[in-house]
Motif scaffolding. Structure first.
Motif, PDB file in Angstrom:
ATOM      1  N   VAL A   1      31.693   8.851  49.719  1.00 13.93           N
ATOM      2  CA  VAL A   1      30.249   9.084  49.555  1.00 13.93           C
ATOM      3  C   VAL A   1      29.518   8.780  50.862  1.00 13.93           C
ATOM      4  O   VAL A   1      28.622   9.537  51.287  1.00 13.93           O
ATOM      5  N   ALA A   2      29.892   7.694  51.544  1.00 14.74           N
ATOM      6  CA  ALA A   2      29.238   7.340  52.802  1.00 14.74           C
ATOM      7  C   ALA A   2      29.465   8.418  53.862  1.00 14.74           C
ATOM      8  O   ALA A   2      28.533   8.818  54.580  1.00 14.74           O
ATOM      9  N   SER A   3      30.688   8.905  53.975  1.00 13.51           N
ATOM     10  CA  SER A   3      30.988   9.938  54.970  1.00 13.51           C
ATOM     11  C   SER A   3      30.302  11.250  54.620  1.00 13.51           C
ATOM     12  O   SER A   3      29.785  11.960  55.496  1.00 13.51           O
ATOM     13  N   LEU A   4      30.286  11.601  53.333  1.00 15.70           N
ATOM     14  CA  LEU A   4      29.627  12.835  52.908  1.00 15.70           C
ATOM     15  C   LEU A   4      28.127  12.773  53.197  1.00 15.70           C
ATOM     16  O   LEU A   4      27.532  13.750  53.676  1.00 15.70           O
ATOM     17  N   LEU A   5      27.537  11.609  52.961  1.00 17.27           N
ATOM     18  CA  LEU A   5      26.112  11.445  53.241  1.00 17.27           C
ATOM     19  C   LEU A   5      25.824  11.599  54.726  1.00 17.27           C
ATOM     20  O   LEU A   5      24.820  12.217  55.116  1.00 17.27           O
ATOM     21  N   ALA A   6      26.701  11.078  55.571  1.00 19.08           N
ATOM     22  CA  ALA A   6      26.508  11.187  57.014  1.00 19.08           C
ATOM     23  C   ALA A   6      26.490  12.645  57.462  1.00 19.08           C
ATOM     24  O   ALA A   6      25.728  13.025  58.366  1.00 19.08           O
TER      25      ALA A   6
ATOM     26  N   ALA B   1      33.028  14.056  59.022  1.00 19.65           N
ATOM     27  CA  ALA B   1      33.513  15.354  58.561  1.00 19.65           C
ATOM     28  C   ALA B   1      35.024  15.332  58.363  1.00 19.65           C
ATOM     29  O   ALA B   1      35.556  15.926  57.402  1.00 19.65           O
ATOM     30  N   LEU B   2      35.740  14.645  59.253  1.00 19.95           N
ATOM     31  CA  LEU B   2      37.187  14.520  59.100  1.00 19.95           C
ATOM     32  C   LEU B   2      37.532  13.726  57.849  1.00 19.95           C
ATOM     33  O   LEU B   2      38.489  14.053  57.127  1.00 19.95           O
ATOM     34  N   HIS B   3      36.739  12.679  57.561  1.00 19.17           N
ATOM     35  CA  HIS B   3      36.928  11.953  56.304  1.00 19.17           C
ATOM     36  C   HIS B   3      36.807  12.899  55.118  1.00 19.17           C
ATOM     37  O   HIS B   3      37.574  12.812  54.152  1.00 19.17           O
ATOM     38  N   GLY B   4      35.825  13.791  55.188  1.00 19.75           N
ATOM     39  CA  GLY B   4      35.646  14.746  54.099  1.00 19.75           C
ATOM     40  C   GLY B   4      36.834  15.669  53.942  1.00 19.75           C
ATOM     41  O   GLY B   4      37.265  15.966  52.815  1.00 19.75           O
TER      42      GLY B   4
ATOM     43  N   LEU C   1      25.410   3.704  59.321  1.00 12.66           N
ATOM     44  CA  LEU C   1      26.108   4.055  58.088  1.00 12.66           C
ATOM     45  C   LEU C   1      27.615   4.145  58.308  1.00 12.66           C
ATOM     46  O   LEU C   1      28.414   3.557  57.557  1.00 12.66           O
ATOM     47  N   MET C   2      28.016   4.867  59.354  1.00 16.26           N
ATOM     48  CA  MET C   2      29.446   5.054  59.599  1.00 16.26           C
ATOM     49  C   MET C   2      30.112   3.796  60.136  1.00 16.26           C
ATOM     50  O   MET C   2      31.285   3.539  59.857  1.00 16.26           O
ATOM     51  N   ARG C   3      29.354   3.004  60.885  1.00 15.57           N
ATOM     52  CA  ARG C   3      29.931   1.725  61.316  1.00 15.57           C
ATOM     53  C   ARG C   3      30.120   0.804  60.122  1.00 15.57           C
ATOM     54  O   ARG C   3      31.087   0.022  60.073  1.00 15.57           O
ATOM     55  N   GLY C   4      29.207   0.880  59.173  1.00 11.56           N
ATOM     56  CA  GLY C   4      29.392   0.092  57.958  1.00 11.56           C
ATOM     57  C   GLY C   4      30.633   0.509  57.204  1.00 11.56           C
ATOM     58  O   GLY C   4      31.419  -0.326  56.743  1.00 11.56           O
TER      59      GLY C   4
ATOM     60  N   ALA D   1      29.764  11.769  67.572  1.00  9.57           N
ATOM     61  CA  ALA D   1      31.183  11.459  67.328  1.00  9.57           C
ATOM     62  C   ALA D   1      31.400  10.935  65.914  1.00  9.57           C
ATOM     63  O   ALA D   1      32.330  11.364  65.220  1.00  9.57           O
ATOM     64  N   VAL D   2      30.526  10.001  65.472  1.00  4.93           N
ATOM     65  CA  VAL D   2      30.738   9.443  64.137  1.00  4.93           C
ATOM     66  C   VAL D   2      30.506  10.505  63.058  1.00  4.93           C
ATOM     67  O   VAL D   2      31.140  10.467  61.996  1.00  4.93           O
ATOM     68  N   THR D   3      29.616  11.459  63.326  1.00  5.32           N
ATOM     69  CA  THR D   3      29.424  12.549  62.368  1.00  5.32           C
ATOM     70  C   THR D   3      30.682  13.418  62.294  1.00  5.32           C
ATOM     71  O   THR D   3      31.087  13.864  61.206  1.00  5.32           O
TER      72      THR D   3
END
Length: 388
Positions: free
Chosen positions: A124-129, A26-29, A149-152, A20-22
């Protein structure tokens, strides 16, 4: 007092898992381009505020910024499994007045700060995920690291996009000050209304009674027939004055409310309506008397508006108490178009319930239906009464 609403999320859900967080990453991207574009336009508008073009640009961008931050606030809440509220100051509907309010609202500046974060380190955090999932070598890192990572990132989003304890207390003080002013004004209006009703009704009739009895006393020896007629008129006027006094007292605190409680009193109101009223009442036997009175008059005022203005074929009332909140609703399928600024009735409802920290919501589009709903903090341990 109006509700300060954030973007809805599914309350009660736990924190999101790695898949789900991934997906949220992707939606953040996908949202990165509009976030970056809005950030650039805000910067350009700020530079151009020396001319009218910049001010107009900022006015137009304000709802766009709030929509974007609302989406990300919602995503942060879903990732963390908690509600992330958006307590903006209420707007007036006038563009330039709303701009002044927005400029004085700390949430506006938090939104702008978030645009900078979301277009840089947050992205950057979302792209890395997402990228960690795409490589065979990085797959174990994704498996164990994507959720932290995504919770952070979501934690930072939440910290920026909602207010802190101090700001929340400041808004609370402002809301209480507004509600106190409303209650004081409403109480003053009620006192003037009672004074006017007493002056125009019972006081005038009692003065007439006194005059008639005085004339009768003078005529008993010379014209007893006229004296008896005057006494009869005085008796009729005194009965009318007593009825008017009862009506005024009933308007202060209805006897049916004291005798039968809120459920019984509201049922009596429904029976007096000329149109059918559907009842859905799930209430304790008794609630605190001040709250019973406030809610009773709120229902009465809403029904009076329905009878006078709505031309509705039917109406409905719902009152439910869950041990913490008393939720109420009065609706009708009439012509709609009701607004608290166009009369004293709905303003009185808001003022009465604001005294108990109540939140009132009014929905009345032209063509109907009209729905007035509220929530009032209220505790009670008495037995429940359910009517449907």
């Amino acid at each position: 007092m109006s509700r300060l609403e954030g973007d809805p999320i599914h309350d009660g859900e736990g924190p999101a898992g790695r898949w789900a967080v991934t997906g949220y990453a992707a939606l953040h991207g996908l949202l990165f381009v509009p976030v970056l574009l809005v950030l650039v336009l805000v910067l350009v508008g700020s530079i151009l505020t020396v001319v009218w073009v910049g001010i107009l640009l900022l006015v137009g961008l304000l709802p766009v910024v709030r929509t974007l931050t609302g989406v990300h606030r919602n995503l942060a809440g879903r990732i963390l499994g908690t509600h992330v509220p958006a307590p903006y100051l209420p707007s007036t509907g006038a563009p330039f007045a709303d701009l002044r309010i927005a400029l004085g609202d700390s949430m506006t500046w938090r939104d702008l700060l978030w645009l900078l974060w979301g277009a840089t380190l947050g992205f950057v955090a979302s792209l890395l995920a997402v990228l960690l999932l795409l490589g065979v070598v990085t797959l174990p890192v994704w498996w164990f690291g994507v959720v932290p990572l995504m919770r952070g990132r979501a934690t930072v989003d939440r910290a920026i996009l909602t207010i802190g304890r101090t700001e929340r207390l400041e808004q609370r003080v402002q809301a209480l000050a507004r509600s106190r002013a409303m209650v004081v004004d409403h109480s003053a209006n009620e006192l003037r209304r009672i004074e006017r009703d007493l002056h125009d009704g019972p006081q005038a009739r009692l003065a007439s009674v006194s005059l008639s009895l005085g004339l009768a006393d003078d005529l008993f020896d010379t014209d007893p027939e006229v004296a008896r007629r005057l006494v009869g008129e005085a008796r009729s006027a005194s009965s009318t004055a007593i009825g008017e006094l009862r009506d005024i007292v009933r308007g202060i605190h209805p006897p049916v409310l004291a005798d039968r409680g809120l459920a019984g009193a509201v049922s009596a109101l429904a029976l007096d309506m000329a149109v059918p009223v559907d009842l859905d009442l799930d209430l304790p036997d008794r609630l605190p008397a001040p709250i019973e009175s406030a809610v009773y008059f709120a229902v009465a005022e809403c029904l009076a508006n329905t009878a006078k203005h709505a031309a509705a074929p039917r109406s409905w009332i719902s009152l439910r108490h869950d041990g913490v909140l008393l939720r109420g609703l009065v609706g009708d399928d009439g012509r709609g178009g009701a607004h608290p600024d166009e009369g004293t009735g709905l303003r009185g409802v808001v003022a009465r319930l604001a005294a108990f920290d109540g939140i009132v919501s009014i929905s009345s589009p032209v063509g109907g239906p009209t729905v007035v709903s509220w929530e009032v903090p209220c505790a009670s341990s008495s037995p429940r009464i359910t009517l449907s």
